[in-house]
Design a protein around this motif. Sequence first.
Motif, PDB file in Angstrom:
ATOM      1  N   ALA A  37      80.801   0.208   9.729  1.00 29.93           N
ATOM      2  CA  ALA A  37      80.185  -1.129   9.799  1.00 29.93           C
ATOM      3  C   ALA A  37      80.825  -2.113   8.830  1.00 29.93           C
ATOM      4  CB  ALA A  37      78.689  -1.020   9.512  1.00 29.93           C
ATOM      5  N   THR A  38      81.676  -1.630   7.942  1.00 27.56           N
ATOM      6  CA  THR A  38      82.250  -2.520   6.913  1.00 27.56           C
ATOM      7  C   THR A  38      83.775  -2.536   6.900  1.00 27.56           C
ATOM      8  OG1 THR A  38      81.984  -0.664   5.373  1.00 27.56           O
ATOM      9  CG2 THR A  38      80.309  -2.391   5.273  1.00 27.56           C
ATOM     10  N   SER A  39      84.409  -1.538   7.507  1.00 29.96           N
ATOM     11  CA  SER A  39      85.849  -1.351   7.261  1.00 29.96           C
ATOM     12  C   SER A  39      86.702  -2.512   7.757  1.00 29.96           C
ATOM     13  CB  SER A  39      86.332  -0.043   7.892  1.00 29.96           C
ATOM     14  OG  SER A  39      86.064  -0.067   9.270  1.00 29.96           O
ATOM     15  N   ASP A  40      86.198  -3.288   8.748  1.00 35.27           N
ATOM     16  CA  ASP A  40      87.023  -4.409   9.216  1.00 35.27           C
ATOM     17  C   ASP A  40      86.798  -5.668   8.379  1.00 35.27           C
ATOM     18  OD1 ASP A  40      84.433  -4.647  10.147  1.00 35.27           O
ATOM     19  OD2 ASP A  40      85.006  -5.705  11.980  1.00 35.27           O
ATOM     20  N   LYS A  41      85.826  -5.653   7.474  1.00 36.22           N
ATOM     21  CA  LYS A  41      85.527  -6.860   6.693  1.00 36.22           C
ATOM     22  C   LYS A  41      85.732  -6.654   5.206  1.00 36.22           C
ATOM     23  CE  LYS A  41      81.613  -7.508   9.785  1.00 36.22           C
ATOM     24  NZ  LYS A  41      80.689  -6.380   9.807  1.00 36.22           N
ATOM     25  N   VAL A  42      85.837  -5.408   4.806  1.00 33.40           N
ATOM     26  CA  VAL A  42      85.887  -5.094   3.371  1.00 33.40           C
ATOM     27  C   VAL A  42      87.195  -4.367   3.081  1.00 33.40           C
ATOM     28  CG1 VAL A  42      84.796  -3.698   1.564  1.00 33.40           C
ATOM     29  CG2 VAL A  42      83.365  -4.955   3.203  1.00 33.40           C
ATOM     30  N   ASP A  43      87.809  -4.722   1.967  1.00 31.96           N
ATOM     31  CA  ASP A  43      89.054  -4.074   1.575  1.00 31.96           C
ATOM     32  C   ASP A  43      88.722  -2.751   0.879  1.00 31.96           C
ATOM     33  OD1 ASP A  43      91.710  -3.829   1.264  1.00 31.96           O
ATOM     34  OD2 ASP A  43      91.879  -5.207  -0.450  1.00 31.96           O
ATOM     35  N   TYR A  44      89.164  -1.648   1.466  1.00 30.41           N
ATOM     36  CA  TYR A  44      88.946  -0.320   0.859  1.00 30.41           C
ATOM     37  C   TYR A  44      90.240   0.150   0.204  1.00 30.41           C
ATOM     38  CZ  TYR A  44      84.353   0.690   2.957  1.00 30.41           C
ATOM     39  OH  TYR A  44      83.020   0.689   3.300  1.00 30.41           O
ATOM     40  N   LEU A  45      90.164   0.551  -1.057  1.00 31.18           N
ATOM     41  CA  LEU A  45      91.313   1.140  -1.746  1.00 31.18           C
ATOM     42  C   LEU A  45      91.026   2.627  -1.934  1.00 31.18           C
ATOM     43  CD1 LEU A  45      91.622  -1.472  -4.678  1.00 31.18           C
ATOM     44  CD2 LEU A  45      92.793  -1.545  -2.465  1.00 31.18           C
ATOM     45  N   PHE A  46      91.489   3.457  -1.003  1.00 29.81           N
ATOM     46  CA  PHE A  46      91.247   4.901  -1.117  1.00 29.81           C
ATOM     47  C   PHE A  46      92.282   5.521  -2.052  1.00 29.81           C
ATOM     48  CE2 PHE A  46      88.839   4.337   2.859  1.00 29.81           C
ATOM     49  CZ  PHE A  46      87.695   5.058   2.523  1.00 29.81           C
ATOM     50  N   ILE A  93      83.595  -2.835  -6.154  1.00 32.03           N
ATOM     51  CA  ILE A  93      82.614  -1.736  -6.091  1.00 32.03           C
ATOM     52  C   ILE A  93      83.381  -0.428  -6.222  1.00 32.03           C
ATOM     53  CG2 ILE A  93      80.883  -0.586  -4.644  1.00 32.03           C
ATOM     54  CD1 ILE A  93      80.605  -3.338  -3.138  1.00 32.03           C
ATOM     55  N   SER A  94      82.944   0.435  -7.117  1.00 32.18           N
ATOM     56  CA  SER A  94      83.596   1.739  -7.286  1.00 32.18           C
ATOM     57  C   SER A  94      82.756   2.796  -6.582  1.00 32.18           C
ATOM     58  CB  SER A  94      83.727   2.062  -8.779  1.00 32.18           C
ATOM     59  OG  SER A  94      84.241   3.362  -8.937  1.00 32.18           O
ATOM     60  N   GLY A  95      83.312   3.430  -5.536  1.00 31.48           N
ATOM     61  CA  GLY A  95      82.596   4.489  -4.827  1.00 31.48           C
ATOM     62  C   GLY A  95      82.287   4.118  -3.392  1.00 31.48           C
ATOM     63  N   ALA A  96      82.760   4.966  -2.457  1.00 33.11           N
ATOM     64  CA  ALA A  96      82.550   4.704  -1.018  1.00 33.11           C
ATOM     65  C   ALA A  96      81.779   5.864  -0.402  1.00 33.11           C
ATOM     66  CB  ALA A  96      83.888   4.524  -0.307  1.00 33.11           C
ATOM     67  N   SER A  97      80.510   5.973  -0.757  1.00 31.25           N
ATOM     68  CA  SER A  97      79.679   7.008  -0.138  1.00 31.25           C
ATOM     69  C   SER A  97      78.536   6.313   0.597  1.00 31.25           C
ATOM     70  CB  SER A  97      79.172   7.983  -1.195  1.00 31.25           C
ATOM     71  OG  SER A  97      78.279   8.922  -0.655  1.00 31.25           O
ATOM     72  N   ILE A  98      77.373   6.210  -0.028  1.00 31.58           N
ATOM     73  CA  ILE A  98      76.244   5.534   0.599  1.00 31.58           C
ATOM     74  C   ILE A  98      76.017   4.166  -0.070  1.00 31.58           C
ATOM     75  CG2 ILE A  98      73.804   5.699   1.259  1.00 31.58           C
ATOM     76  CD1 ILE A  98      75.598   7.952   2.418  1.00 31.58           C
ATOM     77  N   ALA A  99      75.820   4.179  -1.387  1.00 28.31           N
ATOM     78  CA  ALA A  99      75.462   2.936  -2.078  1.00 28.31           C
ATOM     79  C   ALA A  99      76.583   1.898  -1.986  1.00 28.31           C
ATOM     80  CB  ALA A  99      75.135   3.236  -3.552  1.00 28.31           C
ATOM     81  N   GLY A 100      77.841   2.330  -2.161  1.00 28.03           N
ATOM     82  CA  GLY A 100      78.964   1.380  -2.202  1.00 28.03           C
ATOM     83  C   GLY A 100      79.128   0.613  -0.896  1.00 28.03           C
ATOM     84  N   PRO A 101      79.323   1.312   0.237  1.00 28.63           N
ATOM     85  CA  PRO A 101      79.469   0.590   1.502  1.00 28.63           C
ATOM     86  C   PRO A 101      78.221  -0.222   1.885  1.00 28.63           C
ATOM     87  CG  PRO A 101      80.372   2.788   1.691  1.00 28.63           C
ATOM     88  CD  PRO A 101      79.671   2.732   0.368  1.00 28.63           C
ATOM     89  N   GLU A 150      94.429   3.304 -11.443  1.00 26.97           N
ATOM     90  CA  GLU A 150      95.419   4.389 -11.508  1.00 26.97           C
ATOM     91  C   GLU A 150      96.676   4.010 -10.734  1.00 26.97           C
ATOM     92  OE1 GLU A 150      93.821   8.141 -10.177  1.00 26.97           O
ATOM     93  OE2 GLU A 150      92.490   8.254 -11.926  1.00 26.97           O
ATOM     94  N   HIS A 151      96.513   3.360  -9.575  1.00 24.60           N
ATOM     95  CA  HIS A 151      97.679   3.070  -8.718  1.00 24.60           C
ATOM     96  C   HIS A 151      97.848   1.587  -8.396  1.00 24.60           C
ATOM     97  CE1 HIS A 151      98.071   7.357  -8.295  1.00 24.60           C
ATOM     98  NE2 HIS A 151      96.835   7.443  -7.843  1.00 24.60           N
ATOM     99  N   SER A 152      96.788   0.906  -8.050  1.00 25.45           N
ATOM    100  CA  SER A 152      96.912  -0.496  -7.631  1.00 25.45           C
ATOM    101  C   SER A 152      97.233  -1.371  -8.839  1.00 25.45           C
ATOM    102  CB  SER A 152      95.598  -0.977  -6.999  1.00 25.45           C
ATOM    103  OG  SER A 152      95.222  -0.139  -5.951  1.00 25.45           O
ATOM    104  N   LYS A 195      87.890   7.095  -5.166  1.00 25.70           N
ATOM    105  CA  LYS A 195      88.818   8.070  -5.749  1.00 25.70           C
ATOM    106  C   LYS A 195      89.407   9.023  -4.708  1.00 25.70           C
ATOM    107  CE  LYS A 195      88.844  11.203  -9.732  1.00 25.70           C
ATOM    108  NZ  LYS A 195      89.979  10.588 -10.407  1.00 25.70           N
ATOM    109  N   ALA A 196      88.584   9.440  -3.752  1.00 27.22           N
ATOM    110  CA  ALA A 196      89.058  10.383  -2.728  1.00 27.22           C
ATOM    111  C   ALA A 196      90.077   9.683  -1.818  1.00 27.22           C
ATOM    112  CB  ALA A 196      87.881  10.888  -1.899  1.00 27.22           C
ATOM    113  N   PRO A 197      91.005  10.458  -1.235  1.00 17.72           N
ATOM    114  CA  PRO A 197      92.037   9.840  -0.389  1.00 17.72           C
ATOM    115  C   PRO A 197      91.493   9.285   0.918  1.00 17.72           C
ATOM    116  CG  PRO A 197      92.291  12.236  -0.493  1.00 17.72           C
ATOM    117  CD  PRO A 197      91.221  11.889  -1.461  1.00 17.72           C
TER     118      PRO A 197
END
Length: 406
Positions: A124-133, A17-25, A152-154, A43-45
């Motif tokens: 509600a998701t950070s312990d179950k979902v891998d986030y690449l900031f 999933i690309s984007g960690a605002s409302i829809a992504g998480p 870009e980095h991974s 994309k944001a750090p």
Amino acid sequence: MVTVADMREMTNHNVLISGASIAGPALAFWLERYGFTPTIVEKAPALRQGGQAIDVLGTATEIVRRMGLLERVQAASTGKRGTSYVDVHGTVRASISSEVFNGVGANGDTEIQRGDLAQVLYDATSDKVDYLFGDSITAMVQDQDGVHVTFEHSPARTFDLVIGADGVHSHTRRLAFGPESDFLRHMGYYIAIYTTPNLLNLDHWEYDYNTPGTIAGSYSARHNTQAKAIFAWASDPIDHDYRDGAAQRRILCDTFAGQGWEVPRLLAELPAAQDFYFDAMAQIRMRSWSTGRVALVGDAGYCASPLSGQGANLSLVGAYVLAGQLATAAGEHTAAFAGYEREMRPMVDACQKFAEGVGGWYAPNSRTMIRVRDLNVRLLPYLPWRGLIGGAPQKVARTIEAAAYV
Ligand SMILES: Cc1cc2nc3c(=O)[nH]c(=O)nc-3n(C[C@H](O)[C@H](O)[C@H](O)COP(=O)(O)OP(=O)(O)OC[C@H]3O[C@@H](n4cnc5c(N)ncnc54)[C@H](O)[C@@H]3O)c2cc1C
């Protein structure tokens, strides 16, 4: 009731999933619950803060309840009680309570800062979902085995599916569907918003000042400990790089230069603002939200513009429907994406239609129309059909029911 297919036969587990605002998480939340393995690239750090107060209404409220997050969302509610429209001297010309205006408060519906809602969903998701900031997709190639993604980095990886939840200027959409200009429809207004001290000593209240075609306002936030400065104005598309924050700050200052009321004080806080948000009010209109193994959710696929007041609702409902359809189809993406499209289209159409004409109420284009708007606001509580007007956002937010996928 929609039944979930046999999980043992499930396919397409790995979803980027690309984007960690409302829809992504929100999408990651449901996918993880249904047995998929979502990864989010943002994309944001770090999780982005800022943005306007947004309404969680209707079907989205029911979905947040099913997520077990309604209490947390309500605890972060703005508690805003109403809005006053003032003249250049600060004299109140018309006032309206939030409940008459948009029905927030009914049935557990709530108004919450966008950044606070994003935080609740992230927690509600950070312990179950891998986030690449601090990363972003650079290229995607899909074949029958999956989507081969470079970042870009991974390191490069192959995912079964890729979902763009990266907002109105979606990078995923650009890569998979083509240029933004093919899908973006300018609504004739711009918006800017940032956090300030509570300069006007507002108590869970908003003050707005109009000149023809513009509105500047301030409302208290975080239970009066701070405030948001909000500006909107009628404008044709402005030729600038939407990632150039300095240019955007200049455009805002130039547009509101010389205005009265508290505008100079609000603008004086701009240099210190850490969470400046600026964008054209625009819609994304697409015939289809998927191509092969790539699909879009939220603003990326069907932004209805801030004028609709339905962006968060569309994102929460869209994420729920997309995940539910994938679960129902045991991950088979062709059937799932078709079901998602079928189920979501009526709500998207209703929200996009609802946004049309709202700008004339929000930022009337002449002094006469400002007076007409103020008169309407004053009369609204006494009109027998006030429920119809005040309840309109609720009605749109309930265009579709939340199906039971489990
Ligand atoms: C900081 C911010 C402030 C906002 N303020 C307002 C506001 O004041 N008023 C309003 O009406 N709407 C605002 N919005 C939009 C509002 O959040 C959406 O309309 C709605 O909530 C739908 O959310 P979404 O998750 O679909 O998209 P968005 O909330 O737009 O989120 C998209 C996410 O994708 C990320 N992203 C973008 N490009 C990439 C990329 N290449 N790779 C990975 N990630 C990427 C963004 O950083 C962001 O986190 C704001 C959005 C953001 C991000």
